[in-house]
Design a protein around this motif. Structure first.
Motif, PDB file in Angstrom:
ATOM      1  N   GLU A   1       0.844  -1.196   0.000  1.00 31.33           N
ATOM      2  CA  GLU A   1       0.000   0.000   0.000  1.00 31.33           C
ATOM      3  C   GLU A   1       0.873   1.237   0.000  1.00 31.33           C
ATOM      4  O   GLU A   1       1.895   1.282   0.683  1.00 31.33           O
ATOM      5  CB  GLU A   1      -0.851   0.036   1.277  1.00 31.33           C
ATOM      6  CG  GLU A   1      -1.839  -1.098   1.351  1.00 31.33           C
ATOM      7  CD  GLU A   1      -2.657  -1.055   2.639  1.00 31.33           C
ATOM      8  OE1 GLU A   1      -2.480  -0.111   3.434  1.00 31.33           O
ATOM      9  OE2 GLU A   1      -3.468  -1.967   2.822  1.00 31.33           O
ATOM     10  N   ILE A   2       0.495   2.232  -0.780  1.00 34.30           N
ATOM     11  CA  ILE A   2       1.164   3.527  -0.683  1.00 34.30           C
ATOM     12  C   ILE A   2       0.081   4.592  -0.460  1.00 34.30           C
ATOM     13  O   ILE A   2      -0.523   5.082  -1.408  1.00 34.30           O
ATOM     14  CB  ILE A   2       2.022   3.843  -1.924  1.00 34.30           C
ATOM     15  CG1 ILE A   2       3.014   2.697  -2.162  1.00 34.30           C
ATOM     16  CG2 ILE A   2       2.756   5.162  -1.740  1.00 34.30           C
ATOM     17  CD1 ILE A   2       4.012   2.930  -3.263  1.00 34.30           C
ATOM     18  N   PRO A   3      -0.188   4.921   0.786  1.00 34.12           N
ATOM     19  CA  PRO A   3      -1.278   5.836   1.104  1.00 34.12           C
ATOM     20  C   PRO A   3      -1.071   7.217   0.466  1.00 34.12           C
ATOM     21  O   PRO A   3       0.054   7.704   0.409  1.00 34.12           O
ATOM     22  CB  PRO A   3      -1.227   5.951   2.639  1.00 34.12           C
ATOM     23  CG  PRO A   3      -0.476   4.750   3.097  1.00 34.12           C
ATOM     24  CD  PRO A   3       0.480   4.418   1.995  1.00 34.12           C
ATOM     25  N   GLY A   4      -2.142   7.774  -0.014  1.00 35.13           N
ATOM     26  CA  GLY A   4      -2.092   9.141  -0.554  1.00 35.13           C
ATOM     27  C   GLY A   4      -1.606   9.217  -1.994  1.00 35.13           C
ATOM     28  O   GLY A   4      -1.615  10.286  -2.580  1.00 35.13           O
ATOM     29  N   VAL A   5      -1.125   8.099  -2.542  1.00 37.01           N
ATOM     30  CA  VAL A   5      -0.677   8.115  -3.935  1.00 37.01           C
ATOM     31  C   VAL A   5      -1.716   7.348  -4.761  1.00 37.01           C
ATOM     32  O   VAL A   5      -1.932   6.161  -4.550  1.00 37.01           O
ATOM     33  CB  VAL A   5       0.701   7.444  -4.088  1.00 37.01           C
ATOM     34  CG1 VAL A   5       1.127   7.409  -5.552  1.00 37.01           C
ATOM     35  CG2 VAL A   5       1.739   8.176  -3.256  1.00 37.01           C
ATOM     36  N   SER A   6      -2.368   8.054  -5.669  1.00 36.51           N
ATOM     37  CA  SER A   6      -3.443   7.411  -6.421  1.00 36.51           C
ATOM     38  C   SER A   6      -2.886   6.432  -7.442  1.00 36.51           C
ATOM     39  O   SER A   6      -1.725   6.519  -7.838  1.00 36.51           O
ATOM     40  CB  SER A   6      -4.289   8.465  -7.128  1.00 36.51           C
ATOM     41  OG  SER A   6      -3.534   9.070  -8.148  1.00 36.51           O
TER      42      SER A   6
ATOM     43  N   PHE B   1       0.537   6.976  -9.541  1.00 36.89           N
ATOM     44  CA  PHE B   1       1.607   5.992  -9.444  1.00 36.89           C
ATOM     45  C   PHE B   1       2.019   5.492 -10.837  1.00 36.89           C
ATOM     46  O   PHE B   1       3.195   5.466 -11.179  1.00 36.89           O
ATOM     47  CB  PHE B   1       1.180   4.822  -8.558  1.00 36.89           C
ATOM     48  CG  PHE B   1       2.274   3.811  -8.361  1.00 36.89           C
ATOM     49  CD1 PHE B   1       3.327   4.065  -7.503  1.00 36.89           C
ATOM     50  CD2 PHE B   1       2.270   2.616  -9.061  1.00 36.89           C
ATOM     51  CE1 PHE B   1       4.350   3.156  -7.328  1.00 36.89           C
ATOM     52  CE2 PHE B   1       3.293   1.697  -8.900  1.00 36.89           C
ATOM     53  CZ  PHE B   1       4.330   1.968  -8.033  1.00 36.89           C
TER      54      PHE B   1
ATOM     55  N   LEU C   1      -3.128   3.878  -3.798  1.00 35.61           N
ATOM     56  CA  LEU C   1      -2.600   2.616  -4.309  1.00 35.61           C
ATOM     57  C   LEU C   1      -2.719   1.479  -3.280  1.00 35.61           C
ATOM     58  O   LEU C   1      -2.082   1.521  -2.221  1.00 35.61           O
ATOM     59  CB  LEU C   1      -1.130   2.787  -4.709  1.00 35.61           C
ATOM     60  CG  LEU C   1      -0.550   1.624  -5.499  1.00 35.61           C
ATOM     61  CD1 LEU C   1      -1.020   1.669  -6.931  1.00 35.61           C
ATOM     62  CD2 LEU C   1       0.962   1.635  -5.430  1.00 35.61           C
ATOM     63  N   ASN C   2      -3.537   0.516  -3.599  1.00 30.38           N
ATOM     64  CA  ASN C   2      -3.720  -0.706  -2.807  1.00 30.38           C
ATOM     65  C   ASN C   2      -4.296  -0.503  -1.408  1.00 30.38           C
ATOM     66  O   ASN C   2      -4.518  -1.469  -0.691  1.00 30.38           O
ATOM     67  CB  ASN C   2      -2.397  -1.496  -2.698  1.00 30.38           C
ATOM     68  CG  ASN C   2      -2.003  -2.090  -4.028  1.00 30.38           C
ATOM     69  OD1 ASN C   2      -2.851  -2.592  -4.755  1.00 30.38           O
ATOM     70  ND2 ASN C   2      -0.720  -2.019  -4.360  1.00 30.38           N
TER      71      ASN C   2
ATOM     72  N   THR D   1       3.844   8.120 -12.837  1.00 31.42           N
ATOM     73  CA  THR D   1       5.244   8.246 -12.428  1.00 31.42           C
ATOM     74  C   THR D   1       6.061   7.097 -12.997  1.00 31.42           C
ATOM     75  O   THR D   1       7.150   7.297 -13.531  1.00 31.42           O
ATOM     76  CB  THR D   1       5.343   8.260 -10.890  1.00 31.42           C
ATOM     77  OG1 THR D   1       4.439   9.240 -10.386  1.00 31.42           O
ATOM     78  CG2 THR D   1       6.754   8.594 -10.428  1.00 31.42           C
TER      79      THR D   1
END
Lengths: 481, 250
Positions: free
Chosen positions: B89-94, B98, B142-143, B101
């Protein structure tokens, strides 16, 4: 986004502080040390009326009896207040009508800062009042503002031109005796900004001020006063950079916000002062008192991105005096290497149905220490007060620290107070996941940190948000091996 | 395309792969099966370049180039994609931010400019449609809070966006119900071409009904103990891994 990865790389390569240059402009500096004569001399240099001089002297008297506070979770060599020069102003006194009249070296400095007036003028919607070494040297967009009756000028100018406003409000939110640094500031403040928005006026542009500390060994003591009259609205931006220095530089500002009935003030800060080098040498001491008062139905919103300074001691606060008033605090504090930050807010609920929101994001890397300190106080007559606080900490590496000191005082049974806190670490798995998708580690960290900070970044005006993102990336350079 | 020669690798002096030989050519689908702890996920991680794993002997070669000294992102730029068994999970990154990038970083590594925003949006829309992904899904972190199926579908979405040369699907079927499995498998099939290759790592034959392999390899104790065509997978399903384990010890 204007900022490219290429630029970031370049900046990361030159490990030195990005804005670490020094402008050689002749300055008019007072001798070091502090006594009544110096206080009077500062006031005189600025052609102040006698009531202002008296006010400063009162503050000085109080300050002499006060002791430097030690309760913050920071350790540093206390400044020698007698070894500081309390006034330094660029010699180019006159105000300019066009850029051609401005000292080219000064313009060059602005260019290095990326805020050349050239650019600023084109950047529609932003009026800039630049404080260069304590004295305001350039003001733009003044005319547009004047048409709406908005006053946006240096505090020195306001003292002369609008004494009735200054006299009424200065010290009304942060009294001279409030704390050690506020008292010091009240005695010796050199300059700062003043803003008044008349009744019912919505300020048509973001007001912004850039502060810089330039003259070696000069402490900078700004004083900012923002008054939003009934039903008005203003968004105010403050951004800071400083040249690198070997010795510590003291910065003790005071910001007072007054939001009268139904008014709203949005105050955003991006702070990027020299944090000291990799070994913790040098860096700015930032001891700031920021506080706002909300009358009936008023709203004050503080947003800050703190990436700089060796030591930070700062608690932008709201006194929710009027019924139904709202206070907000959104903060990102980044510490790296040997930086120390003790920052947070105070929400004082006095009126009925007052609401406050606190979102604090602390990011610690290197050997730094990052503390959140917040007070939520509900007075006995503050019926139905509500607060929501969220404090998230992100750690990078094993040598840094994150601390949370929440204080809650509720004297009314109807109060609803929520506090949430999380601590997380950037994991190797997260980095590997990004790497596997072709994103290199530095960029991956930037991405993760930006995601973590998003709730706060979203509160910043657009152009500031971009700058803030870039700062976050630079500040965390090399923090994961 | 990919050549693995006598690969020995492990973590903290603990050898997990004991001499793997495998050759994957463009246009092929390989399935790697095996019981828990046989080294399937380790093989995927070693190919992708996870740092904790150390190659003690042998090599992993992509298009004639030894990958050993290459960082994971360099391998990704060269076209290796790993669909994770447990996506982080990468909180705050849609999802959108992602993948944007990832694509632009990969383009940069190839000396290309960022993909223009309108082109990016078009591509995202296309691929989302291909995988039956809801637009709202793309703006979620993300996730974060994704169901097992959503996580896997997101992995395949990224695969579709990045169009790698070699895709390794590590237990992509785990945690998927039959509908999700079909969608994911269909997605993979649509992306298959004569220029790319897929390695499917799985416990079960189930996924292989949808993504039909050209070759099936059975991994046991860090070695490929049996290779065959898709029939081998069926045989395994019938007889169980004990069949292989017993065979290996004989």
């Amino acid at each position: 986004m204007a900022y490219t990865e290429e630029e970031l790389k370049k900046e990361l390569e030159t490990k030195e502080y990005e804005y670490g240059f020094y402008t050689d402009i002749e300055s008019d500096t007072l001798p070091v040390g502090l006594n009544e004569d110096i206080v009077v001399a500062i006031s005189k240099k600025k052609d102040e009326p006698s009531w202002m001089t008296e006010w400063r002297l009162e503050a000085f008297k109080v300050w002499k009896k006060m002791e430097e506070p030690e309760w913050a979770n920071v350790t540093y060599q206390k400044p020698d207040f007698q070894a500081i020069s309390y006034y330094s102003a660029p010699n180019s006194k006159p105000k300019y009508n066009s850029l051609d009249e401005v000292d080219p070296e000064l313009l060059d400095t602005f260019k290095k800062l990326g805020i050349s007036l050239d650019e600023q003028k084109k950047l529609a919607g932003v009026a800039v009042d630049i404080v260069m070494d304590s004295v305001s040297v350039a003001t733009t967009f003044k005319k547009t503002l004047a048409e709406k009756g908005i006053i946006f000028c240096s505090i020195s100018e306001a003292i002369k031109e609008h004494p009735e406003l200054v006299k009424k409000y200065i010290g009304s939110v942060v009294p001279q005796k409030d704390n050690f640094y506020a008292a010091l500031n009240s005695a010796v403040f050199s300059d700062g900004s003043f803003c008044y928005i008349p009744k019912g006026v919505r300020c048509p542009m973001e007001l912004s001020t850039y502060f810089r500390i330039n003259q070696a060994g000069t402490g900078q003591f700004e004083r900012t006063l923002v008054i939003a009259d009934k039903g008005s609205y203003v968004s105010y931006l403050e951004g800071c950079t400083a040249p690198s220095r070997d010795e510590n530089q003291l910065h003790a500002a005071v910001v007072e916000l007054i939001a009268l009935d139904d008014a709203e003030i949005k105050y955003s800060t991006v702070q990027n002062w020299f944090p000291g080098d990799k070994d913790g040498k040098g860096g700015v001491f930032n001891f700031v008192t920021k506080r706002g008062i909300c009358e009936k139905n008023a709203k004050i919103s503080w947003t800050q991105v703190e990436t700089g300074s060796a030591v930070t001691w700062k608690y932008p606060s709201c006194i929710l005096k009027g019924d139904n008033s709202i206070g907000e605090f959104y903060s990102i504090a980044v510490t790296n290497n040997y930086q120390q930050a003790d920052t947070g807010t105070k929400m004082v609920h006095l009126g009925k149905n007052t609401r406050s929101t606190i979102i604090s994001k602390g990011i610690s890397a290197g050997k730094s220490q990052n503390s959140y300190r917040g007070l939520v106080q509900v007075n006995s007559r503050a019926k139905n007060a509500r607060n929501f606080s969220q404090c998230d900490s992100l750690l990078m590496g094993n040598e840094c620290g994150a601390h949370t000191f929440p204080y809650i005082e509720a004297k009314n049974k109807t109060a609803q107070i929520e506090h949430e806190a999380t601590t997380s670490k950037i994991g190797e798995d997260q980095i590997f996941y990004c790497n596997q998708r072709g994103i290199e580690t530095e960029k991956a960290i930037a991405l993760i940190v930006n995601g973590f900070s998003k709730e706060v970044l979203n509160k910043l005006p657009m152009e500031f948000a971009v700058e803030a993102q870039k700062l976050l990336e630079i500040s965390l350079e090399g923090s994961v091996g | 395309m990919l050549k693995i020669n006598n690969l020995h690798a492990g973590i903290d002096d603990n050898e997990i792969l004991n001499g793997i030989n495998l050759e994957v050519n463009a246009g092929e689908v390989h399935a790697i099966m095996g019981p828990n702890g046989s080294g399937k996920s380790t093989l995927a991680a070693v190919i992708a370049g996870k740092e904790e794993y150390e190659i003690t002997e042998g090599s992993v070669v992509l298009d004639g180039e030894d990958l050993e000294d290459q960082a994971p992102e360099e391998r990704a730029h060269k076209g290796i994609f790993l669909s994770f068994q447990y996506p982080v999970e990468i909180p705050g990154v849609s999802v959108t931010n992602f993948i944007r990038t990832a694509i632009n970083e990969t383009r940069k590594a190839k000396g290309l400019e960022d993909m223009p925003a309108n082109q990016m949006l078009k591509l995202i829309r296309e691929k989302a449609e291909l995988l039956d992904i809801d637009r709202k899904f793309l703006s979620r972190s993300l996730n974060e809070g994704f169901s097992g199926g959503e996580k896997k579908r997101n992995e395949i979405f990224q695969l579709a966006m990045l169009e790698p040369k070699l895709a390794i699907l590590d237990e992509t079927d785990s945690g998927l119900d039959i509908d999700a499995l079909r969608i994911v498998a269909n997605g993979v099939n649509k992306l298959k071409s004569k220029d790319n290759a897929v390695i499917v790592i799985t416990h079960y034959q189930r996924l292989l009904d949808y993504i039909v392999p050209d070759f099936v390899h059975v991994l046991h104790e860090g070695k490929i103990v049996k290779s065959g065509d898709k029939e081998l997978a069926h045989e395994l399903e019938d007889k169980g891994y004990d069949w292989i384990k017993n065979g290996a010890t004989v």
